[in-house]
Design a protein around this motif. Structure first.
Motif, mmCIF file in Angstrom:
data_model
loop_
_atom_site.group_PDB
_atom_site.id
_atom_site.type_symbol
_atom_site.label_atom_id
_atom_site.label_comp_id
_atom_site.label_asym_id
_atom_site.label_seq_id
_atom_site.Cartn_x
_atom_site.Cartn_y
_atom_site.Cartn_z
ATOM 1 N N PRO A 1 88.853 83.869 33.389
ATOM 2 C CA PRO A 1 90.304 84.028 33.268
ATOM 3 C C PRO A 1 90.827 83.167 32.128
ATOM 4 N N PRO A 2 92.067 83.440 31.660
ATOM 5 C CA PRO A 2 92.638 82.612 30.584
ATOM 6 C C PRO A 2 92.689 81.145 30.983
ATOM 7 N N ARG A 3 92.628 80.262 29.995
ATOM 8 C CA ARG A 3 92.699 78.822 30.256
ATOM 9 C C ARG A 3 94.028 78.447 30.881
ATOM 10 N N CYS B 1 76.961 66.130 30.276
ATOM 11 C CA CYS B 1 77.701 66.081 29.012
ATOM 12 C C CYS B 1 79.069 66.740 29.111
ATOM 13 N N GLN B 2 79.786 66.708 27.974
ATOM 14 C CA GLN B 2 81.137 67.270 27.918
ATOM 15 C C GLN B 2 81.133 68.775 28.122
ATOM 16 N N MET B 3 80.023 69.408 27.775
ATOM 17 C CA MET B 3 79.935 70.854 28.011
ATOM 18 C C MET B 3 80.046 71.138 29.506
ATOM 19 N N ASN B 4 79.433 70.289 30.316
ATOM 20 C CA ASN B 4 79.539 70.468 31.760
ATOM 21 C C ASN B 4 80.962 70.224 32.241
ATOM 22 N N VAL B 5 81.640 69.272 31.629
ATOM 23 C CA VAL B 5 83.036 69.012 31.998
ATOM 24 C C VAL B 5 83.877 70.259 31.688
ATOM 25 N N GLU C 1 76.062 90.166 28.541
ATOM 26 C CA GLU C 1 77.519 90.152 28.396
ATOM 27 C C GLU C 1 77.968 88.728 28.101
ATOM 28 N N GLU C 2 79.099 88.606 27.402
ATOM 29 C CA GLU C 2 79.632 87.296 27.037
ATOM 30 C C GLU C 2 80.314 86.671 28.240
ATOM 31 N N LYS C 3 79.777 85.550 28.687
ATOM 32 C CA LYS C 3 80.369 84.819 29.808
ATOM 33 C C LYS C 3 81.871 84.630 29.621
ATOM 34 N N PHE C 4 82.247 84.203 28.401
ATOM 35 C CA PHE C 4 83.652 83.853 28.144
ATOM 36 C C PHE C 4 84.599 85.043 28.319
ATOM 37 N N ASP C 5 84.080 86.268 28.081
ATOM 38 C CA ASP C 5 84.925 87.456 28.232
ATOM 39 C C ASP C 5 85.259 87.728 29.692
ATOM 40 N N ARG D 1 86.381 75.611 33.651
ATOM 41 C CA ARG D 1 86.369 77.078 33.673
ATOM 42 C C ARG D 1 86.015 77.606 35.055
ATOM 43 N N MET D 2 85.126 76.920 35.775
ATOM 44 C CA MET D 2 84.814 77.345 37.152
ATOM 45 C C MET D 2 86.037 77.150 38.043
ATOM 46 N N ALA D 3 86.792 76.077 37.773
ATOM 47 C CA ALA D 3 88.024 75.851 38.544
ATOM 48 C C ALA D 3 89.027 76.971 38.274
#
Ligand code: SAH
Ligand code: SF4
Ligand code: F3S
Length: 447
Positions: A140-142, A11-15, A133-137, A20-22
């Motif tokens: 790195p910035p987008r 799905c788009q979540m994986n995209v 912990e929050e993954k998003f924190d 974010r992994m990149a």
């Protein structure tokens, strides 16, 4: 320069997670490559939703093992990472089934990837935690993400539909705080994004903490984002019918930036099957909901997901699904044969539908949905619609974009138009794209 190859399924979540992994690997000095054979790190971001999706990963891992051997002969190391929902669902088992795999990391712990890669130099590692912990924190910035960008606002699911693995692979429903989303949105807009698609497994259940301390609904979040400079279009996906509240419906009426498109999976048109699926609404509730949405935004394009051949589904149940489709009328849709998934309640059912029956029902449903899709596209011919131009088109001199209804549109124009919304008169509907011409400075019609 170290290179990373990242491939996403599902799905788009994986995209989104892949971007974010990149970003994360970029911070570690990796550049992304589209050529797997030159990659020092290969990430397969996997999907567990249906058996076929999950099995595809193992054939890919077989090929990667050969590639890894060839690179080793040339003195090159290759680290193979399995991320995503298969990683979460199967964890350590993957190491046994796929000897070439070095790292298994779940969708809620991929922010730890740099550390896992370091550990993978000496051992095979598995991390399928749902960390506090929050993954998003920890990401790195987008970075720049193109004209149209995804923004994860909500993750996980508490609905437990009887067929679905998502509540197990993605965990409980969590909404990100508004302030964090606004910061991410700002970066995306600064990087050139003009359209944001807010994503979540149950995006319309969004209930994030607002800067004012109050809980914000998705409707409120959309209205706020619609007011930010630089944002021309907003979309959101995927929604559950039971979370479609009045405020969100009103946002479609009141905010021109909120696009007239709604993906609202219904899965089946049979009340008996809907109950067995634990969807917690019946077919008429869906019909009434669609009436309310259309009253607010008459031109809205509707889309849905369907499953045929759920255990116990009879010909009469299937006919009820066809009736619902005929009543509602969809601009597009996804439809699937039911696939029993390990650990889900429906996988325990004894009354499986034979494969041949599933195939026949799927063909019949898809034929109807395809007719509706073509009908919707043909109805656009002759109209002038606003198109957000996103990228160079298939042929030189062409630019490709999307109509408000998420239809792909190709026009003759220079690439300097990318990132702008232009009025386009649609002249022809192909099987997958619309074709049109710039309608000059004339104001766009209704849409
Ligand atoms: N969160 C979204 C999408 C979930 S997965 C939602 O709630 O709608 C996307 C689609 O895959 C689902 O809508 C469903 O139609 C399909 N799907 C999920 N599990 C499936 C299974 N076991 N077999 C076949 N299709 C499935
Ligand atoms: Fe799966 Fe149902 Fe949750 Fe959608 S709402 S992710 S289909 S459990
Ligand atoms: Fe697949 Fe996981 Fe998305 S199972 S559909 S990648 S949430």
């Amino acid at each position: 320069m170290k290179k990373a190859f990242i491939k996403s399924y599902g799905c788009q979540m994986n995209v989104y997670d892949a971007t974010r992994m990149a970003d994360l690997l970029g911070r570690e000095g990796f550049v992304e490559t589209g050529a797997v054979e030159e990659a020092d790190v290969v990430v397969l971001n996997t999907c567990h939703i249906r058996e076929k999706a999950a099995e595809k990963v193992y054939s890919e891992l077989g090929r990667l093992r050969v590639l890894k051997g060839e690179r080793a002969e040339a003195g090159l190391d290759t680290t193979v990472v399995v991320a995503g929902c298969v990683a979460q669902a199967e964890g350590r088992e993957i190491l046994g089934r796929a000897p070439g795999v070095d790292v298994v990391v779940g969708p809620q712990s991929y922010h730890r990837l740099p550390d896992l890669l370091r550990r993978a130099r000496t051992e095979r590692v598995v991390d399928t935690d749902f960390p506090v912990e929050e993954k998003f924190d920890h990401l790195p910035p987008r970075r720049a993400a193109g004209t149209s960008a995804f923004l994860t606002v909500q993750e996980g699911c508490d609905k437990f539909c009887a067929f679905c693995v998502v509540p197990y692979t993605r965990g409980a429903e969590v909404s990100r705080p508004v302030a964090k989303l606004l910061a991410e949105a700002d970066r995306l807009v600064a990087g050139g994004a003009r359209e944001l698609t807010l994503i979540g497994q149950n995006v319309n259940a969004y209930h994030g903490e607002g800067p004012d301390g109050a809980v914000w609904s998705l409707g409120r979040l959309l209205r706020h984002l619609a007011g930010l400079p630089g944002i021309l279009r907003l979309r959101y996906t995927t929604s559950h019918p039971n979370d479609m509240d009045d405020d969100l419906i009103a946002a479609h009426r009141d905010s021109p930036a909120v696009m007239p498109y709604l993906h609202l999976p219904v899965q089946s048109g049979s009340d008996r099957i809907l109950a067995a699926m634990n969807r917690r609404h019946d077919a008429d509730a869906y019909r009434r909901l669609i009436d309310r949405v259309r009253a607010a935004r008459p031109d809205i394009a509707l889309s849905s997901d369907f499953i045929v051949g759920f255990p116990g589904e009879t010909d009469a149940d299937h006919a009820a699904t066809l009736r619902l489709v005929a009543d509602v009328g969809f601009a597009s849709a996804f439809s699937f044969k039911y696939s029993p998934r390990p650990g889900t309640p429906a996988a325990e059912s004894a009354d499986a539908v034979p494969e041949s029956v599933k195939s026949a029902r799927l063909a019949e449903l898809q034929e109807l949905l395809e007719r509706q899709r073509q009908g919707f596209n043909h109805a656009t011919v002759g109209r002038t619609v606003d198109v957000l131009l996103e990228k160079p088109g298939r042929h030189p001199g062409q630019v490709a974009g999307k109509s408000p209804y998420l239809q792909a549109v190709q026009i003759e124009a220079g690439t300097d138009t990318i990132g702008t919304v232009v009025p386009v008169r649609i002249t022809r509907a192909g099987s997958n794209s619309l074709f049109g011409e710039l309608a000059g400075a004339a104001p766009a019609a209704a849409a």
